[in-house]
Write a protein that holds these residues in place. Structure first.
Motif, mmCIF file in Angstrom:
data_model
loop_
_atom_site.group_PDB
_atom_site.id
_atom_site.type_symbol
_atom_site.label_atom_id
_atom_site.label_comp_id
_atom_site.label_asym_id
_atom_site.label_seq_id
_atom_site.Cartn_x
_atom_site.Cartn_y
_atom_site.Cartn_z
ATOM 1 N N VAL A 4 -4.669 3.922 -0.667
ATOM 2 C CA VAL A 4 -6.017 3.379 -0.496
ATOM 3 C C VAL A 4 -7.006 4.171 -0.808
ATOM 4 O O VAL A 4 -7.287 5.510 -0.514
ATOM 5 N N LEU A 6 -11.227 4.286 -0.236
ATOM 6 C CA LEU A 6 -12.367 3.655 0.729
ATOM 7 C C LEU A 6 -13.553 4.057 -0.037
ATOM 8 O O LEU A 6 -13.938 5.430 -0.269
ATOM 9 N N VAL A 64 -4.972 -0.464 -2.642
ATOM 10 C CA VAL A 64 -6.100 -1.350 -1.747
ATOM 11 C C VAL A 64 -7.249 -0.338 -2.134
ATOM 12 O O VAL A 64 -7.300 0.904 -2.267
ATOM 13 N N GLY A 66 -11.324 -0.316 -0.924
ATOM 14 C CA GLY A 66 -11.844 -0.800 0.246
ATOM 15 C C GLY A 66 -13.328 -0.293 0.313
ATOM 16 O O GLY A 66 -13.771 0.622 -0.019
ATOM 17 N N GLY A 68 -17.193 -1.442 2.304
ATOM 18 C CA GLY A 68 -17.900 -1.973 3.374
ATOM 19 C C GLY A 68 -19.248 -1.659 3.293
ATOM 20 O O GLY A 68 -19.662 -0.790 2.446
ATOM 21 N N CYS A 81 -17.847 -3.981 -6.231
ATOM 22 C CA CYS A 81 -16.653 -4.944 -6.087
ATOM 23 C C CYS A 81 -16.388 -5.152 -7.726
ATOM 24 O O CYS A 81 -15.219 -5.457 -8.184
ATOM 25 N N LEU A 94 -10.351 -4.915 -0.908
ATOM 26 C CA LEU A 94 -10.730 -5.391 0.366
ATOM 27 C C LEU A 94 -12.327 -4.898 0.936
ATOM 28 O O LEU A 94 -12.586 -4.046 0.716
ATOM 29 N N ALA A 95 -12.835 -6.146 1.474
ATOM 30 C CA ALA A 95 -14.417 -5.644 1.803
ATOM 31 C C ALA A 95 -14.412 -5.964 3.482
ATOM 32 O O ALA A 95 -13.542 -6.636 3.838
ATOM 33 N N GLY A 96 -15.358 -5.136 4.014
ATOM 34 C CA GLY A 96 -15.414 -5.014 5.419
ATOM 35 C C GLY A 96 -17.188 -4.719 5.741
ATOM 36 O O GLY A 96 -18.018 -4.965 5.013
ATOM 37 N N ILE A 114 -13.484 -10.043 -4.591
ATOM 38 C CA ILE A 114 -13.052 -9.786 -2.976
ATOM 39 C C ILE A 114 -11.523 -10.675 -2.940
ATOM 40 O O ILE A 114 -11.631 -11.846 -2.883
ATOM 41 N N CYS A 118 -12.356 -7.992 6.100
ATOM 42 C CA CYS A 118 -11.909 -7.703 7.456
ATOM 43 C C CYS A 118 -13.225 -8.177 8.319
ATOM 44 O O CYS A 118 -14.381 -7.675 7.879
ATOM 45 N N PHE A 126 -7.458 -3.744 10.252
ATOM 46 C CA PHE A 126 -7.185 -2.905 8.827
ATOM 47 C C PHE A 126 -5.717 -2.193 8.905
ATOM 48 O O PHE A 126 -5.161 -2.315 7.915
#
Length: 152
Positions: A4, A6, A64, A66, A68, A81, A94-96, A114, A118, A126
């Motif tokens: 992952v 982030l 992944v 991610g 946010g 993105c 993955l967006a949040g 996307i 979340c 998550f």
């Protein structure tokens, strides 16, 4: 196990970064505690631009990616993105955060890159999502708190 990345978006471009990305740090700790490999790229702290973000997204075979943020990070969020999906098309994007939670249908429509969002606090959805990815699961519609893009 899922691999992952982030991404913490740039916040307040006119101001010096002074805030630790606490939410992402918590999610990273939860993921690591469950056996996932996590890398965090704090674009707000580094302020290296989109060229470096592109390199980070292409640096590994992420399961992944991610991202946010707050609604005020929309421009960075959208561009990040686009970059993530272009350079790492096999990764699940993955967006949040508040940006997705405040308008999940609109954000998913405006940013077609996307794959999954979340919605709300991600402390349950998550880790369930990452565990599913780690098992090789492809559909995520059965996980509460996720907005899932489907073919239709």
């Amino acid at each position: 196990m899922a691999k992952v990345l982030l991404i913490n978006p740039v916040v307040r471009e006119e101001d010096e970064p002074r805030h630790i990305p606490y939410g992402i740090a918590l999610l990273a700790a939860i993921a690591v505690n469950r056996g996932h490999q996590v890398q965090v790229y704090d674009a707000n702290a580094w302020r290296k631009g989109f060229d470096v973000l592109e390199q980070v997204c292409a640096a590994d075979d992420w399961d992944v990616i991610g991202i946010g943020g707050l609604t005020t990070t929309y421009n960075f969020f959208k561009k990040a993105c686009e970059i993530a999906k272009r350079v790492s098309p096999d990764s699940i994007l993955l967006a949040g955060g508040g940006i997705l939670t405040s308008m999940p249908h609109d954000i998913m429509k405006w940013i077609p890159q996307i794959d999954v969002g979340c919605v709300g606090e991600a402390f349950v959805s998550f880790p369930a999502f990452l565990d599913a990815v780690g098992r090789g699961q492809k559909g995520f519609g059965n996980i509460n708190g996720l907005a899932v893009r489907e073919a239709d």
